[in-house]
Design a protein around this motif. Structure first.
Motif, mmCIF file in Angstrom:
data_model
loop_
_atom_site.group_PDB
_atom_site.id
_atom_site.type_symbol
_atom_site.label_atom_id
_atom_site.label_comp_id
_atom_site.label_asym_id
_atom_site.label_seq_id
_atom_site.Cartn_x
_atom_site.Cartn_y
_atom_site.Cartn_z
ATOM 1 N N GLY A 1 7.685 10.850 18.802
ATOM 2 C CA GLY A 1 7.164 10.852 20.170
ATOM 3 C C GLY A 1 7.728 9.785 21.090
ATOM 4 O O GLY A 1 7.085 9.449 22.084
ATOM 5 N N TRP B 1 13.026 18.336 22.449
ATOM 6 C CA TRP B 1 11.854 17.460 22.540
ATOM 7 C C TRP B 1 10.590 18.141 22.031
ATOM 8 O O TRP B 1 9.827 17.562 21.264
ATOM 9 C CB TRP B 1 11.660 17.010 23.991
ATOM 10 C CG TRP B 1 10.356 16.268 24.196
ATOM 11 C CD1 TRP B 1 9.244 16.736 24.835
ATOM 12 C CD2 TRP B 1 10.036 14.949 23.741
ATOM 13 N NE1 TRP B 1 8.248 15.789 24.802
ATOM 14 C CE2 TRP B 1 8.718 14.686 24.137
ATOM 15 C CE3 TRP B 1 10.735 13.976 23.034
ATOM 16 C CZ2 TRP B 1 8.069 13.479 23.860
ATOM 17 C CZ3 TRP B 1 10.090 12.774 22.748
ATOM 18 C CH2 TRP B 1 8.779 12.533 23.167
ATOM 19 N N SER B 2 10.390 19.394 22.437
ATOM 20 C CA SER B 2 9.101 20.018 22.132
ATOM 21 C C SER B 2 9.064 20.602 20.721
ATOM 22 O O SER B 2 7.991 20.749 20.157
ATOM 23 C CB SER B 2 8.761 21.091 23.166
ATOM 24 O OG SER B 2 9.757 22.072 23.178
ATOM 25 N N ARG B 3 10.217 20.923 20.140
ATOM 26 C CA ARG B 3 10.238 21.426 18.759
ATOM 27 C C ARG B 3 11.268 20.636 17.948
ATOM 28 O O ARG B 3 12.268 21.194 17.470
ATOM 29 C CB ARG B 3 10.545 22.921 18.736
ATOM 30 C CG ARG B 3 9.426 23.757 19.374
ATOM 31 C CD ARG B 3 9.712 25.240 19.328
ATOM 32 N NE ARG B 3 9.575 25.822 18.001
ATOM 33 C CZ ARG B 3 8.421 26.260 17.489
ATOM 34 N NH1 ARG B 3 7.318 26.160 18.173
ATOM 35 N NH2 ARG B 3 8.377 26.788 16.287
ATOM 36 N N PRO B 4 11.012 19.345 17.780
ATOM 37 C CA PRO B 4 12.044 18.499 17.150
ATOM 38 C C PRO B 4 12.328 18.866 15.697
ATOM 39 O O PRO B 4 13.397 18.571 15.190
ATOM 40 C CB PRO B 4 11.463 17.082 17.257
ATOM 41 C CG PRO B 4 9.990 17.283 17.334
ATOM 42 C CD PRO B 4 9.790 18.583 18.088
ATOM 43 N N TYR B 5 11.371 19.523 15.030
ATOM 44 C CA TYR B 5 11.611 19.866 13.625
ATOM 45 C C TYR B 5 12.602 21.021 13.481
ATOM 46 O O TYR B 5 13.044 21.319 12.377
ATOM 47 C CB TYR B 5 10.298 20.234 12.932
ATOM 48 C CG TYR B 5 9.350 19.060 12.787
ATOM 49 C CD1 TYR B 5 9.537 18.103 11.804
ATOM 50 C CD2 TYR B 5 8.273 18.907 13.661
ATOM 51 C CE1 TYR B 5 8.674 17.029 11.681
ATOM 52 C CE2 TYR B 5 7.399 17.836 13.542
ATOM 53 C CZ TYR B 5 7.607 16.895 12.549
ATOM 54 O OH TYR B 5 6.757 15.832 12.424
ATOM 55 N N ALA B 6 12.939 21.681 14.591
ATOM 56 C CA ALA B 6 13.937 22.759 14.518
ATOM 57 C C ALA B 6 15.309 22.199 14.159
ATOM 58 O O ALA B 6 16.154 22.900 13.617
ATOM 59 C CB ALA B 6 13.993 23.510 15.847
ATOM 60 N N LEU C 1 12.562 10.883 18.111
ATOM 61 C CA LEU C 1 12.098 12.071 18.848
ATOM 62 C C LEU C 1 10.850 12.645 18.183
ATOM 63 O O LEU C 1 9.861 12.946 18.849
ATOM 64 C CB LEU C 1 13.195 13.139 18.885
ATOM 65 C CG LEU C 1 14.384 12.876 19.806
ATOM 66 C CD1 LEU C 1 15.511 13.871 19.503
ATOM 67 C CD2 LEU C 1 13.962 13.003 21.267
ATOM 68 N N VAL C 2 10.914 12.788 16.846
ATOM 69 C CA VAL C 2 9.781 13.359 16.115
ATOM 70 C C VAL C 2 8.527 12.508 16.325
ATOM 71 O O VAL C 2 7.432 13.023 16.516
ATOM 72 C CB VAL C 2 10.117 13.470 14.610
ATOM 73 C CG1 VAL C 2 8.858 13.677 13.781
ATOM 74 C CG2 VAL C 2 11.102 14.605 14.367
ATOM 75 N N HIS D 1 16.768 11.265 15.950
ATOM 76 C CA HIS D 1 15.866 12.375 15.640
ATOM 77 C C HIS D 1 14.508 11.866 15.169
ATOM 78 O O HIS D 1 13.471 12.397 15.573
ATOM 79 C CB HIS D 1 16.507 13.279 14.578
ATOM 80 C CG HIS D 1 15.666 14.460 14.232
ATOM 81 N ND1 HIS D 1 15.212 14.705 12.959
ATOM 82 C CD2 HIS D 1 15.147 15.441 14.999
ATOM 83 C CE1 HIS D 1 14.476 15.791 12.964
ATOM 84 N NE2 HIS D 1 14.417 16.267 14.186
ATOM 85 N N ASP E 1 17.455 19.608 11.816
ATOM 86 C CA ASP E 1 17.351 18.864 10.563
ATOM 87 C C ASP E 1 18.621 18.041 10.399
ATOM 88 O O ASP E 1 19.709 18.595 10.192
ATOM 89 C CB ASP E 1 17.174 19.848 9.401
ATOM 90 C CG ASP E 1 16.925 19.123 8.068
ATOM 91 O OD1 ASP E 1 17.227 17.914 7.977
ATOM 92 O OD2 ASP E 1 16.437 19.776 7.129
ATOM 93 N N PHE F 1 17.306 20.432 26.305
ATOM 94 C CA PHE F 1 16.695 19.158 25.928
ATOM 95 C C PHE F 1 15.168 19.276 25.819
ATOM 96 O O PHE F 1 14.553 18.536 25.043
ATOM 97 C CB PHE F 1 17.136 18.044 26.881
ATOM 98 C CG PHE F 1 18.559 17.624 26.617
ATOM 99 C CD1 PHE F 1 18.847 16.737 25.600
ATOM 100 C CD2 PHE F 1 19.616 18.173 27.338
ATOM 101 C CE1 PHE F 1 20.154 16.371 25.304
ATOM 102 C CE2 PHE F 1 20.928 17.822 27.057
ATOM 103 C CZ PHE F 1 21.202 16.921 26.038
ATOM 104 N N THR F 2 14.577 20.208 26.559
ATOM 105 C CA THR F 2 13.145 20.459 26.380
ATOM 106 C C THR F 2 12.879 21.020 24.994
ATOM 107 O O THR F 2 11.908 20.645 24.329
ATOM 108 C CB THR F 2 12.622 21.471 27.429
ATOM 109 O OG1 THR F 2 12.839 20.929 28.711
ATOM 110 C CG2 THR F 2 11.135 21.730 27.238
#
Lengths: 215, 366
Positions: A38, A80-85, A35-36, A32, A87, A76-77
């Motif tokens: 990038g 990737w695009s909202r990794p903070y969702a 991912l955050v 994670h 925790d 998976f998009t």
């Protein structure tokens, strides 16, 4: 510092022991984090570990290989695009992705069902029906009741839903699910029962939008 | 014996009620399944419950979708795995709609600047969460000092600008008027205040754009791609360091403020990935070593999993030992932990330990 991703964990069909589950939180946090920050290779690794589970759930609910591709990509998009969702301190990637895949799959089926009802039954549609006789009435009814159940499952409180996901989709025993979630075994067992009874009730009662009874 | 059996049955009944549901999901061991089966033979209540729950699971097993495959519905267990590169390639190369909602990877740069590229990617991913929610503009949420989210981003814009200008990048904000014989601190305080005032006078979206375009320009400089060119020492904000280290300083501050914004929004910001964190820790430890100088008592200083340094006078034996976790050390150096409450392990001269902790906290990078 770097916790390697355990490639054997890609097998989510149920043989996993509770011991292996313990390694995941650190691996989840590591994936994670990347991912955050990038790192797209972390997305490929996440897919290698959990892609099979996401695809199995999508296919199980939709029965459409084409939908499986769309849903896997959507899931998976979103990661990737909202990794903070997600925790990593609040749950595992497995249950998070599993619940997201299920919700998207149920949305897909609902959308298809609405689309079919809305579409006029023209001749060309009739001609494309398979030669074999349509299934018995029970099959159609079962499918409708199944959609009702899966919709209700997608609306269960997260604490119940994650246990159901581990037991039902990931093939864990309730003891393994408890270890993976870090909750007492008795709690996992009770949540499974509360969840399953609530699902059973939706078959008897019309679906109620209000939720909130915890396990 | 029958009384004893009856007691067992009652215990069984209470315990097995939950187990019955787990068994309906097939989430029990074979031994537990055996127990459930035995119990059901003598308990009508549990048997009825089991029928109802099993029927529910049977209906869950029925695929609610009809399937649209060319050869009719595919059974759910026939999982033809597509390669991970298919999905990942689809995400980045615009198959269907996904690319529009997606986000770019961290900019590919040389190793010394990757830590900054990563920090920029993490803040970029956080900014979409700064939206209008429940009628409240979350750009105005208080973050740190007296800054809201927009002012915090403007502050980063001003701080990055120092390195950007040095590397030939045009400033995004009109220049502050020159003042003769001004210290770098006085200029910096004036510049960050001017930048924040300038940015708060217009829409937050423009501040986001200014920050994003300046970070992109910084990551496009030759110094971000060429380690040799980044070896050139430059004095910025009172610190004379190679350009490569200044990129790490920028990463450090970007991360700390991303964490600030995350806290303000109720979102957890994970620390940078291990190799990036290691770079930040090594840089901070080096700066700390210089700040303490040879006149202070020697302390053996450990950052768990990353390194061990002797701080202060190069003498043995050391007067104290001090160990911190990497994130705690960074937060202490970034002013986000206090010297007397930061978690640490120490032995030896308490005054020497306190001196190191306080000096770390006063590095005043941010």
């Amino acid at each position: 510092m770097v916790v390697p991703v355990d490639p054997t964990d890609a097998d989510t069909d149920g043989a996993a022991g509770a011991g292996r589950a313990r390694a995941r939180p650190a691996a989840d946090a590591e994936l994670h984090g990347r991912l955050v920050y990038g790192d797209a290779s972390a997305l490929a690794e996440t897919y290698a570990v959990y892609g099979g589970l996401v695809r199995r759930i999508a296919l199980r609910v939709t029965r459409s290989p084409a939908a499986v591709e769309d849903i896997a990509q959507e899931v998976f998009t979103e990661l990737w695009s909202r990794p903070y969702a997600f925790d990593a301190r609040r749950g595992s990637l497995r249950t998070w992705l599993s619940m997201l895949a299920h919700r998207r799959a149920v949305d897909w089926v609902r959308h298809e069902a609405r689309h079919r009802k809305a579409a006029p039954a023209d001749d060309s549609a009739l001609h494309t029906l398979p030669d074999a006789a349509p299934g018995p009435v029970e099959t159609v009814m079962d499918r409708e009741r199944s959609l009702l159940l899966h919709s209700a499952l997608a609306e269960l409180p997260p604490s119940q839903r994650e246990v159901v996901h581990l037991a039902y989709f990931a093939g864990r025993t309730y003891r393994e699910a408890a270890a993976e979630l870090g909750i007492p075994e008795g709690t996992a067992k009770t949540r499974l029962r509360t969840a399953l009874r609530r699902l059973a009730e939706t078959l008897a009662d019309p679906p109620e939008p209000s939720l909130g009874r915890g396990a | 014996m029958s009384t004893h059996d009856g007691q067992d049955d009652a215990d069984d009944h209470d315990e097995l009620r939950d187990l019955v549901a787990a068994a309906a999901f097939d989430a029990v061991t074979p031994a537990e399944r055996e127990r459930v089966t035995r119990h059901l033979g003598g308990c009508a209540e549990c048997a009825a419950e089991t029928d109802r729950l099993r029927e529910t699971v049977r209906l869950l097993d029925v695929p609610p979708g009809e399937g649209t495959g060319p050869h009719g519905p595919a059974p759910w267990w026939s999982t033809e795995e597509s390669g991970s590169e298919d999905v990942v390639a689809g995400l980045f190369h615009g198959r269907r709609h996904t690319w529009r909602t997606s986000r770019p990877q961290a900019t590919e740069v040389a190793a010394h600047a990757a830590v900054y590229a990563g920090a920029v990617a993490a803040l970029t991913a956080l900014l979409p969460h700064v939206d209008v929610r429940w009628g409240y503009d979350r750009w105005k949420v208080p973050v740190v000092h007296d800054w809201n989210v927009q002012a915090t981003l403007a502050h980063l814009l001003a701080a990055d600008e120092q390195l950007a200008v040095e590397l030939g990048v045009e400033p995004r904000v009109p220049p502050s008027p020159a003042v003769r014989d001004e210290t770098w601190e006085a200029y910096w305080n004036r510049r960050t205040a001017d930048t924040i005032r300038h940015e708060l006078a217009h829409a937050a979206e423009l501040t986001r754009h200014a920050w994003q375009s300046q970070t992109a320009a910084l990551l496009a400089t030759p110094e971000a791609h060429d380690a040799e060119r980044a070896a050139r020492p430059v004095e910025l904000m009172g610190m004379r360091l190679p350009v490569a280290d200044h990129f790490a300083v920028r990463a450090f501050e970007t991360w700390i403020h991303t964490d600030d914004i995350g806290r303000a929004l109720g979102l957890h910001v994970p620390p940078p990935p291990a190799p990036h964190l290691e770079r930040l820790v090594r840089l901070a430890a080096g700066v700390l070593g210089q700040a303490l100088g040879p006149g202070t008592p020697p302390v053996r200083f450990t950052v768990t999993g990353i390194g061990v340094w002797t701080l202060g006078a190069p003498a043995v034996p050391v007067r104290a030992e001090l160990a911190l976790e990497p994130v705690d050390f960074c937060f202490l150096a970034g002013g986000r932990r206090a010297p007397d409450t930061v978690p640490h392990r120490a032995t030896g001269d308490a005054a020497a330990v306190r001196d190191v902790l306080e000096r770390t906290a006063s590095l005043a990078w941010l």
